[in-house]
Structure formats: structure tokens, C-alpha cells
Design a protein around this motif. Structure first.
Motif, PDB file in Angstrom:
ATOM      1  N   ARG A   1      18.005   0.233 -35.544  1.00 29.54           N
ATOM      2  CA  ARG A   1      17.001  -0.189 -36.526  1.00 29.54           C
ATOM      3  C   ARG A   1      16.828  -1.707 -36.589  1.00 29.54           C
ATOM      4  NH1 ARG A   1      13.207   3.212 -38.921  1.00 29.54           N
ATOM      5  NH2 ARG A   1      14.082   5.309 -38.940  1.00 29.54           N
ATOM      6  N   THR A   2      17.934  -2.437 -36.423  1.00 24.11           N
ATOM      7  CA  THR A   2      17.884  -3.886 -36.583  1.00 24.11           C
ATOM      8  C   THR A   2      18.037  -4.581 -35.234  1.00 24.11           C
ATOM      9  OG1 THR A   2      20.266  -4.284 -36.845  1.00 24.11           O
ATOM     10  CG2 THR A   2      19.050  -3.539 -38.797  1.00 24.11           C
ATOM     11  N   ALA A   3      17.852  -5.889 -35.231  1.00 27.72           N
ATOM     12  CA  ALA A   3      17.953  -6.668 -33.991  1.00 27.72           C
ATOM     13  C   ALA A   3      19.355  -6.615 -33.398  1.00 27.72           C
ATOM     14  CB  ALA A   3      17.552  -8.120 -34.259  1.00 27.72           C
ATOM     15  N   ASP A   4      20.366  -6.345 -34.225  1.00 27.23           N
ATOM     16  CA  ASP A   4      21.735  -6.287 -33.732  1.00 27.23           C
ATOM     17  C   ASP A   4      22.165  -4.879 -33.339  1.00 27.23           C
ATOM     18  OD1 ASP A   4      21.915  -8.972 -34.099  1.00 27.23           O
ATOM     19  OD2 ASP A   4      23.125  -8.885 -35.935  1.00 27.23           O
ATOM     20  N   ASP A   5      21.301  -3.906 -33.547  1.00 27.63           N
ATOM     21  CA  ASP A   5      21.597  -2.522 -33.158  1.00 27.63           C
ATOM     22  C   ASP A   5      21.183  -2.282 -31.711  1.00 27.63           C
ATOM     23  OD1 ASP A   5      22.480  -1.916 -35.715  1.00 27.63           O
ATOM     24  OD2 ASP A   5      20.548  -1.102 -36.356  1.00 27.63           O
ATOM     25  N   ALA A   6      21.940  -1.435 -31.024  1.00 27.96           N
ATOM     26  CA  ALA A   6      21.554  -1.024 -29.670  1.00 27.96           C
ATOM     27  C   ALA A   6      20.384  -0.042 -29.739  1.00 27.96           C
ATOM     28  CB  ALA A   6      22.742  -0.365 -28.982  1.00 27.96           C
ATOM     29  N   PRO A   7      19.522  -0.074 -28.719  1.00 30.46           N
ATOM     30  CA  PRO A   7      19.573  -0.932 -27.533  1.00 30.46           C
ATOM     31  C   PRO A   7      19.050  -2.335 -27.850  1.00 30.46           C
ATOM     32  CG  PRO A   7      17.654   0.489 -27.401  1.00 30.46           C
ATOM     33  CD  PRO A   7      18.397   0.899 -28.638  1.00 30.46           C
ATOM     34  N   HIS A   8      19.729  -3.326 -27.338  1.00 26.27           N
ATOM     35  CA  HIS A   8      19.357  -4.710 -27.614  1.00 26.27           C
ATOM     36  C   HIS A   8      18.247  -5.195 -26.687  1.00 26.27           C
ATOM     37  CE1 HIS A   8      23.661  -4.115 -28.678  1.00 26.27           C
ATOM     38  NE2 HIS A   8      23.224  -4.625 -29.827  1.00 26.27           N
ATOM     39  N   VAL A   9      18.162  -4.577 -25.497  1.00 26.91           N
ATOM     40  CA  VAL A   9      17.145  -4.945 -24.513  1.00 26.91           C
ATOM     41  C   VAL A   9      16.577  -3.669 -23.901  1.00 26.91           C
ATOM     42  CG1 VAL A   9      16.665  -6.129 -22.336  1.00 26.91           C
ATOM     43  CG2 VAL A   9      18.340  -7.095 -23.948  1.00 26.91           C
ATOM     44  N   ILE A  10      15.267  -3.521 -23.922  1.00 27.35           N
ATOM     45  CA  ILE A  10      14.588  -2.414 -23.230  1.00 27.35           C
ATOM     46  C   ILE A  10      13.654  -3.024 -22.195  1.00 27.35           C
ATOM     47  CG2 ILE A  10      13.144  -0.362 -23.444  1.00 27.35           C
ATOM     48  CD1 ILE A  10      13.932  -0.161 -26.361  1.00 27.35           C
ATOM     49  N   LEU A  11      13.737  -2.524 -20.973  1.00 29.04           N
ATOM     50  CA  LEU A  11      12.869  -2.990 -19.894  1.00 29.04           C
ATOM     51  C   LEU A  11      11.845  -1.908 -19.580  1.00 29.04           C
ATOM     52  CD1 LEU A  11      15.581  -4.558 -17.540  1.00 29.04           C
ATOM     53  CD2 LEU A  11      14.172  -5.715 -19.266  1.00 29.04           C
ATOM     54  N   PHE A  12      10.563  -2.246 -19.741  1.00 26.47           N
ATOM     55  CA  PHE A  12       9.459  -1.297 -19.568  1.00 26.47           C
ATOM     56  C   PHE A  12       8.735  -1.533 -18.242  1.00 26.47           C
ATOM     57  CE2 PHE A  12       9.857  -2.216 -24.133  1.00 26.47           C
ATOM     58  CZ  PHE A  12       9.976  -0.941 -24.669  1.00 26.47           C
ATOM     59  N   PRO A  13       8.249  -0.474 -17.592  1.00 27.70           N
ATOM     60  CA  PRO A  13       7.443  -0.667 -16.382  1.00 27.70           C
ATOM     61  C   PRO A  13       6.099  -1.323 -16.677  1.00 27.70           C
ATOM     62  CG  PRO A  13       7.532   1.659 -16.976  1.00 27.70           C
ATOM     63  CD  PRO A  13       8.493   0.952 -17.873  1.00 27.70           C
ATOM     64  N   GLU A  14       5.690  -1.291 -17.946  1.00 26.88           N
ATOM     65  CA  GLU A  14       4.421  -1.930 -18.332  1.00 26.88           C
ATOM     66  C   GLU A  14       4.525  -3.456 -18.398  1.00 26.88           C
ATOM     67  OE1 GLU A  14       4.285   2.242 -20.043  1.00 26.88           O
ATOM     68  OE2 GLU A  14       5.786   0.644 -19.879  1.00 26.88           O
TER      69      GLU A  14
ATOM     70  N   GLU B   1       6.598  -8.011 -29.103  1.00 24.87           N
ATOM     71  CA  GLU B   1       5.959  -9.200 -28.530  1.00 24.87           C
ATOM     72  C   GLU B   1       6.810  -9.864 -27.460  1.00 24.87           C
ATOM     73  OE1 GLU B   1       3.724 -13.304 -30.040  1.00 24.87           O
ATOM     74  OE2 GLU B   1       4.448 -11.832 -31.498  1.00 24.87           O
ATOM     75  N   ASP B   2       8.145  -9.829 -27.630  1.00 28.59           N
ATOM     76  CA  ASP B   2       8.996 -10.454 -26.615  1.00 28.59           C
ATOM     77  C   ASP B   2       9.182  -9.565 -25.387  1.00 28.59           C
ATOM     78  OD1 ASP B   2      10.766  -8.502 -27.459  1.00 28.59           O
ATOM     79  OD2 ASP B   2      12.370  -9.879 -28.030  1.00 28.59           O
ATOM     80  N   GLY B   3       8.667  -8.320 -25.452  1.00 28.67           N
ATOM     81  CA  GLY B   3       8.722  -7.403 -24.314  1.00 28.67           C
ATOM     82  C   GLY B   3      10.015  -6.637 -24.171  1.00 28.67           C
ATOM     83  N   TYR B   4      10.947  -6.772 -25.128  1.00 28.29           N
ATOM     84  CA  TYR B   4      12.273  -6.175 -24.986  1.00 28.29           C
ATOM     85  C   TYR B   4      12.590  -5.107 -26.030  1.00 28.29           C
ATOM     86  CZ  TYR B   4      13.323  -9.927 -21.668  1.00 28.29           C
ATOM     87  OH  TYR B   4      13.316 -10.773 -20.574  1.00 28.29           O
ATOM     88  N   GLY B   5      11.595  -4.586 -26.713  1.00 29.74           N
ATOM     89  CA  GLY B   5      11.868  -3.566 -27.724  1.00 29.74           C
ATOM     90  C   GLY B   5      10.589  -2.879 -28.159  1.00 29.74           C
ATOM     91  N   ILE B   6      10.735  -1.937 -29.103  1.00 26.35           N
ATOM     92  CA  ILE B   6       9.573  -1.200 -29.592  1.00 26.35           C
ATOM     93  C   ILE B   6       9.140  -1.730 -30.953  1.00 26.35           C
ATOM     94  CG2 ILE B   6      10.176   0.873 -28.309  1.00 26.35           C
ATOM     95  CD1 ILE B   6      11.169   2.099 -30.972  1.00 26.35           C
ATOM     96  N   THR B   7       7.898  -1.451 -31.301  1.00 26.52           N
ATOM     97  CA  THR B   7       7.336  -1.880 -32.576  1.00 26.52           C
ATOM     98  C   THR B   7       7.408  -0.744 -33.587  1.00 26.52           C
ATOM     99  OG1 THR B   7       5.113  -1.126 -31.975  1.00 26.52           O
ATOM    100  CG2 THR B   7       5.716  -3.391 -31.360  1.00 26.52           C
ATOM    101  N   ASP B   8       7.023  -1.044 -34.819  1.00 28.25           N
ATOM    102  CA  ASP B   8       6.969  -0.016 -35.855  1.00 28.25           C
ATOM    103  C   ASP B   8       5.948   1.060 -35.496  1.00 28.25           C
ATOM    104  OD1 ASP B   8       8.911  -1.270 -37.355  1.00 28.25           O
ATOM    105  OD2 ASP B   8       7.489  -2.327 -38.654  1.00 28.25           O
ATOM    106  N   ALA B   9       4.869   0.673 -34.821  1.00 29.53           N
ATOM    107  CA  ALA B   9       3.853   1.654 -34.420  1.00 29.53           C
ATOM    108  C   ALA B   9       4.453   2.666 -33.441  1.00 29.53           C
ATOM    109  CB  ALA B   9       2.659   0.945 -33.783  1.00 29.53           C
TER     110      ALA B   9
ATOM    111  N   ARG C   1       6.752   5.033 -35.381  1.00 32.41           N
ATOM    112  CA  ARG C   1       5.992   6.056 -36.113  1.00 32.41           C
ATOM    113  C   ARG C   1       5.534   7.168 -35.184  1.00 32.41           C
ATOM    114  NH1 ARG C   1       3.741   1.537 -38.610  1.00 32.41           N
ATOM    115  NH2 ARG C   1       1.876   1.662 -37.291  1.00 32.41           N
ATOM    116  N   TYR C   2       5.161   6.804 -33.974  1.00 33.03           N
ATOM    117  CA  TYR C   2       4.722   7.807 -33.002  1.00 33.03           C
ATOM    118  C   TYR C   2       5.889   8.654 -32.508  1.00 33.03           C
ATOM    119  CZ  TYR C   2       3.472   9.818 -28.502  1.00 33.03           C
ATOM    120  OH  TYR C   2       3.314  10.697 -27.466  1.00 33.03           O
ATOM    121  N   LEU C   3       7.002   8.012 -32.184  1.00 30.45           N
ATOM    122  CA  LEU C   3       8.106   8.695 -31.513  1.00 30.45           C
ATOM    123  C   LEU C   3       8.981   9.542 -32.437  1.00 30.45           C
ATOM    124  CD1 LEU C   3       9.221   5.708 -29.249  1.00 30.45           C
ATOM    125  CD2 LEU C   3       8.308   7.886 -28.402  1.00 30.45           C
ATOM    126  N   GLU C   4       9.260   9.052 -33.628  1.00 28.27           N
ATOM    127  CA  GLU C   4      10.244   9.720 -34.482  1.00 28.27           C
ATOM    128  C   GLU C   4       9.964  11.205 -34.721  1.00 28.27           C
ATOM    129  OE1 GLU C   4      10.699   7.372 -38.012  1.00 28.27           O
ATOM    130  OE2 GLU C   4      12.477   6.351 -37.222  1.00 28.27           O
TER     131      GLU C   4
END
Length: 418
Positions: A203-216, A368-376, A379-382
């Protein structure tokens, strides 16, 4: 009068819930008084006239089939070309349908399968053969157009999020004297949906996963290494989730395995996690562990999402209903009508709007930094991973999965020559 015949086939990589769709097709076909055949090993089974009659299967076996992962009738990766280039093969399909009085063809797969079903429907019309072709959605990559989600994805997403959360607890426990960085490889050639699902683990910046790499997003190695260092110095450890399909700025896959291309023209990918782990170790000096879950992501029926299971059943039922009602060249798709509480329905969509279209992650789903997901994205995934649908377990402590007999009916045509 003999019952009308429906032919069902599975295509491409299987999922934890594709057999739930198969069971729903069989059960719904029986309610409509249809004879339901299944092709052995997907479209190849149709070409080879290797067809299985599901009529003898007891209702209890069909029910158990719905709780079993894998592809009960066998699947295949086999690409049919254009109607002109592969006309003889398409003609063969029509010949097999005609020989066994098949009036309904259901092809359970992804983009290429939708394309095949569309082409078969057009050829049947050209030959004036009465055939309803229905595409049935399935893929853990979640990259089908039009549908809100794809049956199979929700369960794979749940497995990914749970696995990352559990592994992160292990890494955190050992980080002071052992592993500092853990790299988890998620499926996803061009679309980062499964990698994004890992973001639900924290949920937070200190929670895993800390970095996600997307093909996009183009992979920038120096920026990635700097991010890993920053997280380790701040948190004490770093959990990285990388999609198998991440690319360099020039478009080449970071982990092209060099194994040539498959039947769909896809490069064989493999090993992005160990590659990244080696770069981190060599550049930053951290102790690193990595994992490539691979097939575990799509076969983990023990962690199936209840939502995913319900949707897999719903598209199977709807596909049969559409066929019987005379619909052709359509696919039952999932339409989200509300986020909170989550509500959805099934509607028909034209195959021509789906075939060979690929849906990637929307820009506003990636941080925005490309390393995580947004609230949007959250909302879609949960809702898609919500609910548990465990299989029944035996006294041996293992799930009670079923393997059904696969004898083929008698052939009526000359052997197929590839």
C-alpha cells in the motif's frame, strides 16, 4: 432426430479456470439438448479429426472438471494464416464440421483464436454451410480488446499478489544479514497486467513491491539500479517485479532467450529475473535472490479468484446460449458496470473488434516514475482477485483434480496432411 452438435476447442496457454469454462460449455450444451464434442489439442485436433464425445462423462465428472486447472482436452499454439494462404486448412475445418454435422464452433482462446474463429465464420458463409462461430475469452495476459478483463487473469493476478506479499515478508526477515534484493518475474510479453497485479501486495512506498518494471515503459538500466540502491538504503531491502517482456529503448527484449520464434511469431522469452539479479549483484554488490514462477502463475488453481471463476463460467454459458440463438462471429465479453461495489455483466461483441487487437496497460495505470501502479490501476485490479474458490482436498492433503478419458470418436475423413 439426432441432436445438433457443438464443437469446443481450447487454444494457447491454459489457465487455472479454463476448464471451468469447458465444464460450463458442456453443462449448458446438455441443457440445450446438444451433443458436445471437444477437440483434442485445440485447432490441431479439428484438422486431424481427433474429436472427443463428452456425452458419456457423468455430471459429477463435469463438475469436478470445473475445479481442475490445465486444459483437460489439450491445447496448442498453432497459427492459421490468411484465408488465401491457408485456404486448404480452412477448407479442411469445414469438411470436418460437415462430416460430423457440427453447427456450433466455440474457440476458447485469445487474440489469435478470435481471428481464427472470425475467418472460419467467413469461410462457412462463403460455402453456405450453417455454422455459428463463437470466440470464448481466455488469457492470463489480460490483453484482449473490448472485454473489461479476461477469464484466467484474475486468478493469476491473485497468485502474483499473494506470492509477492509472502516472499517480501521472507526477504524483510533476512535482509539485515542476507538477501537485500529479490526479483520476481511475471508473465506478460507486451502488456504489464500481471506485473501490475503485484502492486496490490503493498500500500505504501515502503511496502513491496518497491519496483515494478512494465513492458509499456522502456527499460533504463542505470535508472533502475539507482532506484534499487535508493530503496535498499531507505527500507533495508528491495523487492522487484519485472514483466518478462520488458524492452530496451531500441525495442529489443531484455531477456530474449534466443530460442527462435513460436507458431505465432513470438520470440521465446526467458530469464529476465536472473539477468536483472546478476546486474544488481555485479553493479551494487547486494546479495540477490530471484524467481521465475512461469507456469505456476497460470496453473495455481488452489489460489483461484472467486470473481475469476464466476466469470469463466459465465462466458462459457453465454457462448453456448449465443450460438443456439443464432449469433455468429461474436465473443461474450465482460462489461464492468460499477467499481464499488464491483458489478459486471456479459454482452456479445463482434470478433472483428477483438481479433488481433492487443490491449496494453493504460498510461494512467502506471505511476509517474514508471515503477509502480496508480490508484486507478488499484481500483481496476482489486475486484478481479477478490474472493476465494479453493478446490476440494483429499485425505492425502492434495487437491482432488480430475483427469478425464480422451478416446476419440471414429474418423470419417482421410488423414490430415500438414
Amino acid at each position: 432426430m439426432a441432436a445438433a452438435t457443438l464443437l469446443y476447442a481450447q487454444s494457447g496457454g491454459v489457465t487455472a479456470v479454463i476448464n471451468a469454462t469447458a465444464a460450463a460449455v458442456i453443462e449448458t450444451g446438455r441443457r440445450h439438448g446438444l451433443r458436445v464434442l471437444a477437440a483434442r489439442d485445440g485447432i490441431l485436433g479439428v484438422l486431424r479429426e481427433e474429436l472427443i464425445d463428452t456425452t458419456p462423462l457423468p455430471a459429477s465428472t463435469v463438475t469436478a472438471l470445473g475445479r481442475t486447472p490445465g486444459g483437460a482436452f489439450g491445447s496448442c499454439r498453432y497459427k492459421l494464416g490468411s484465408l488465401d494462404a491457408d485456404r486448404a486448412k480452412y477448407q479442411r475445418l469445414i469438411d470436418v464440421f460437415r462430416a460430423h454435422d457440427v453447427r456450433y464452433f466455440l474457440y476458447n482462446g485469445g487474440n489469435d483464436s478470435a481471428d481464427t474463429a472470425l475467418k472460419v465464420s467467413r469461410l462457412a458463409a462463403e460455402f453456405d454451410y450453417p455454422l455459428a462461430c463463437i470466440g470464448v475469452p481466455k488469457t492470463v495476459d489480460n490483453d484482449l480488446a473490448v472485454t473489461d478483463t479476461c477469464p484466467g487473469f484474475g486468478s493469476a493476478a491473485k497468485y502474483t499478489a499473494v506470492s509477492v506479499r509472502e516472499a517480501a515478508l521472507d526477504v524483510a526477515a533476512m535482509a539485515s544479514t542476507s538477501t537485500k534484493v529479490f526479483v520476481y518475474e511475471a508473465m506478460g510479453r507486451h502488456a504489464g497486467w500481471l506485473a501490475a497485479a503485484a502492486g496490490l501486495a503493498g500500500r505504501t512506498a515502503d511496502d513491496a513491491p518497491h519496483v515494478i518494471l512494465f513492458p509499456e515503459r522502456a527499460f533504463d538500466e542505470p535508472a533502475f539500479l539507482a532506484k534499487v540502491r535508493e530503496v535498499v538504503e531507505r527500507v533495508g531491502h528491495c523487492v522487484v517485479v519485472a514483466s518478462e517482456g520488458i524492452r530496451a529503448a531500441d525495442g529489443t527484449f531484455v531477456a530474449d532467450a534466443g530460442g527462435g520464434k513460436d507458431a505465432f511469431g513470438h520470440s521465446q522469452l526467458g530469464g529476465v529475473a536472473p539477468l536483472l539479479a546478476a546486474r544488481v549483484k555485479d553493479s551494487l554488490g547486494y546479495k540477490v535472490h530471484w524467481t521465475v514462477p512461469d507456469y505456476l502463475q497460470r496453473s495455481a488453481r488452489h489460489l483461484a479468484s472467486e470473481t475469476d471463476l464466476e466469470q469463466a463460467v459465465a462466458v462459457g454459458r453465454a457462448a453456448v446460449d449465443y450460438a443456439v440463438k443464432g449469433r455468429n462471429a461474436v465473443m461474450p465479453v465482460i462489461v464492468r458496470t460499477r467499481d464499488r461495489p464491483y458489478r459486471w455483466k456479459i454482452e456479445p461483441a463482434p470478433l472483428e473488434d477483438i481479433a488481433n487487437h492487443e490491449r496494453t496497460m493504460p498510461d494512467d495505470f502506471i505511476r509517474e516514475d514508471g515503477y509502480g501502479i496508480t490508484d486507478a490501476a488499484r481500483r481496476y485490479l482489486e475486484p478481479l482477485i477478490r474472493g476465494e474458490a479453493p478446490p476440494k482436498y483429499g485425505r492425502d492433503g492434495l487437491p482432488k483434480y480430475v483427469r478425464i478419458p480422451l478416446p476419440c470418436i471414429e474418423k470419417r475423413l482421410p488423414a490430415f496432411e500438414a
